[in-house]
Design a protein around this motif. Structure first.
Motif, short mmCIF file in Angstrom:
data_model
loop_
_atom_site.label_atom_id
_atom_site.label_comp_id
_atom_site.label_asym_id
_atom_site.label_seq_id
_atom_site.Cartn_x
_atom_site.Cartn_y
_atom_site.Cartn_z
N GLY A 185 4.91 -16.20 7.04
CA GLY A 185 4.61 -15.56 8.31
C GLY A 185 5.17 -14.17 8.50
N ALA A 186 5.57 -13.51 7.43
CA ALA A 186 6.11 -12.15 7.56
C ALA A 186 5.04 -11.23 8.13
CB ALA A 186 6.57 -11.64 6.20
N ALA A 187 5.42 -10.43 9.13
CA ALA A 187 4.47 -9.51 9.76
C ALA A 187 3.95 -8.49 8.76
CB ALA A 187 5.13 -8.82 10.95
N GLU A 188 4.82 -7.99 7.91
CA GLU A 188 4.47 -7.04 6.85
C GLU A 188 4.99 -7.60 5.53
OE1 GLU A 188 4.83 -2.62 7.70
OE2 GLU A 188 6.16 -3.47 9.24
N PRO A 189 4.16 -8.32 4.78
CA PRO A 189 4.64 -8.92 3.53
C PRO A 189 5.08 -7.89 2.49
CG PRO A 189 2.44 -9.73 4.08
CD PRO A 189 2.79 -8.68 5.08
N VAL A 190 4.56 -6.66 2.58
CA VAL A 190 4.98 -5.60 1.67
C VAL A 190 5.28 -4.36 2.51
CG1 VAL A 190 4.38 -4.17 -0.33
CG2 VAL A 190 3.49 -6.50 -0.18
N ARG A 191 6.48 -3.82 2.32
CA ARG A 191 6.88 -2.59 3.01
C ARG A 191 7.29 -1.56 1.97
NH1 ARG A 191 10.32 -6.01 7.09
NH2 ARG A 191 8.95 -6.04 8.90
N ALA A 192 7.27 -0.29 2.37
CA ALA A 192 7.67 0.79 1.46
C ALA A 192 8.77 1.62 2.11
CB ALA A 192 6.48 1.67 1.12
N PHE A 193 9.64 2.14 1.25
CA PHE A 193 10.79 2.90 1.71
C PHE A 193 11.04 4.10 0.82
CE2 PHE A 193 11.25 -1.49 2.81
CZ PHE A 193 11.59 -1.45 4.15
N SER A 194 11.65 5.10 1.42
CA SER A 194 12.24 6.21 0.68
C SER A 194 13.73 5.90 0.64
CB SER A 194 11.98 7.51 1.42
OG SER A 194 12.74 8.55 0.86
N ILE A 195 14.34 5.98 -0.54
CA ILE A 195 15.78 5.73 -0.66
C ILE A 195 16.40 6.96 -1.31
CG2 ILE A 195 17.58 4.23 -1.59
CD1 ILE A 195 15.50 1.96 -1.71
N ARG A 196 17.31 7.56 -0.57
CA ARG A 196 17.90 8.83 -1.02
C ARG A 196 19.32 8.96 -0.47
NH1 ARG A 196 15.49 14.20 -1.85
NH2 ARG A 196 13.52 13.11 -1.70
N ASP A 197 20.24 9.34 -1.33
CA ASP A 197 21.62 9.62 -0.93
C ASP A 197 22.26 8.47 -0.14
OD1 ASP A 197 21.44 12.18 -2.09
OD2 ASP A 197 20.57 13.00 -0.25
N GLY A 198 22.00 7.25 -0.57
CA GLY A 198 22.64 6.09 0.05
C GLY A 198 22.04 5.61 1.35
N THR A 199 20.90 6.19 1.73
CA THR A 199 20.23 5.75 2.96
C THR A 199 18.76 5.48 2.67
OG1 THR A 199 19.68 7.99 3.66
CG2 THR A 199 21.78 7.10 4.42
N PHE A 200 18.11 4.77 3.57
CA PHE A 200 16.69 4.51 3.39
C PHE A 200 15.93 4.81 4.66
CE2 PHE A 200 18.17 0.41 4.99
CZ PHE A 200 17.15 0.02 5.86
N ALA A 201 14.64 5.10 4.48
CA ALA A 201 13.74 5.33 5.61
C ALA A 201 12.44 4.59 5.33
CB ALA A 201 13.47 6.82 5.79
N HIS A 202 11.90 3.98 6.35
CA HIS A 202 10.63 3.27 6.23
C HIS A 202 9.52 4.27 6.01
CE1 HIS A 202 7.17 0.85 7.65
NE2 HIS A 202 7.84 -0.13 7.11
N LEU A 203 8.60 3.96 5.09
CA LEU A 203 7.43 4.79 4.86
C LEU A 203 6.19 4.10 5.41
CD1 LEU A 203 7.99 5.82 1.12
CD2 LEU A 203 8.33 7.25 3.15
N GLU A 204 5.34 4.86 6.06
CA GLU A 204 4.05 4.31 6.48
C GLU A 204 3.21 4.10 5.23
OE1 GLU A 204 0.09 5.49 9.10
OE2 GLU A 204 1.66 7.00 8.74
N VAL A 205 2.66 2.89 5.08
CA VAL A 205 1.80 2.58 3.95
C VAL A 205 0.36 2.80 4.37
CG1 VAL A 205 1.04 0.79 2.34
CG2 VAL A 205 3.45 0.91 3.03
N ILE A 206 -0.29 3.77 3.76
CA ILE A 206 -1.69 4.08 4.05
C ILE A 206 -2.52 3.46 2.95
CG2 ILE A 206 -3.41 5.90 4.36
CD1 ILE A 206 -1.02 7.70 5.28
N VAL A 207 -3.30 2.44 3.30
CA VAL A 207 -4.09 1.71 2.32
C VAL A 207 -5.44 2.41 2.16
CG1 VAL A 207 -5.11 -0.52 1.72
CG2 VAL A 207 -2.93 -0.43 2.97
N THR A 208 -5.76 2.74 0.93
CA THR A 208 -7.02 3.41 0.63
C THR A 208 -7.97 2.44 -0.04
OG1 THR A 208 -6.31 4.16 -1.55
CG2 THR A 208 -5.81 5.61 0.29
N ASN A 209 -9.24 2.76 -0.02
CA ASN A 209 -10.23 1.92 -0.67
C ASN A 209 -10.09 2.03 -2.17
OD1 ASN A 209 -11.39 1.08 1.74
ND2 ASN A 209 -12.76 2.83 1.81
N ASN A 210 -10.38 0.94 -2.84
CA ASN A 210 -10.38 0.94 -4.30
C ASN A 210 -11.58 1.71 -4.80
OD1 ASN A 210 -8.25 -0.81 -3.97
ND2 ASN A 210 -9.46 -2.62 -4.39
N LYS A 211 -11.41 2.37 -5.93
CA LYS A 211 -12.52 3.09 -6.54
C LYS A 211 -13.28 2.20 -7.47
CE LYS A 211 -10.63 7.67 -6.16
NZ LYS A 211 -10.25 8.86 -6.83
#
Length: 138
Positions: free
Chosen positions: A112-138
């Motif tokens: 039941g996870a609201a977001e089963p996959v999340r993305a982050f930027s991790i830099r200098d010992g800290t992290f920030a959530h990244l917006e995941v923009i899903v594109t169509n497959n080619k």
């Protein structure tokens, strides 16, 4: 790294499917693409064979990076799973993050996870959530 990352839907699904296949061990792998869009997944073996941490063996990492270059792809990210916890970077994930310009995707197997996959930027010992923009497959 900007506040978002673009990824093909089939790759996002591939991360989650890999996590489900490796339900007793954290899965891991690399992500690549062109023009800033992740369109290729490179599943790897968790050399630690552990449910709480992961590592890609140096030899396998070298081979995967070489394969990316041979295909003309840019290394854009990494992924792994959390079996029993939310998909936010753990202290270990943060300490081991060695690519400050890459996206780190984390899949969770929590039901039941609201977001089963999340993305982050991790830099200098800290992290920030990244917006995941899903594109169509080619």
């Amino acid at each position: 790294m900007a506040g978002s990352i673009r990824i093909h839907a089939k790759i996002l699904n591939g991360i989650l499917e890999h996590a489900k296949r490796e339900s007793l061990t954290e899965c891991c792998g690399l992500l690549a693409g062109r023009d800033g869009i992740i369109d290729t997944i490179f599943p790897a073996t968790n050399a630690l064979d552990c449910a709480t941490v992961y590592e890609i063996a140096p030899k396998e990492l070298f081979l995967l990076l070489r394969e990316m270059r041979e295909q003309g792809l840019e290394h854009l990210g990494h992924y792994h799973s959390h079996l029993h916890t939310e998909n936010f970077p753990s202290p270990t994930d943060i300490a081991q993050a060695g690519y400050p310009d890459h996206a780190y995707f984390i899949a969770t197997l929590l039901p039941g996870a609201a977001e089963p996959v999340r993305a982050f930027s991790i830099r200098d010992g800290t992290f920030a959530h990244l917006e995941v923009i899903v594109t169509n497959n080619k």
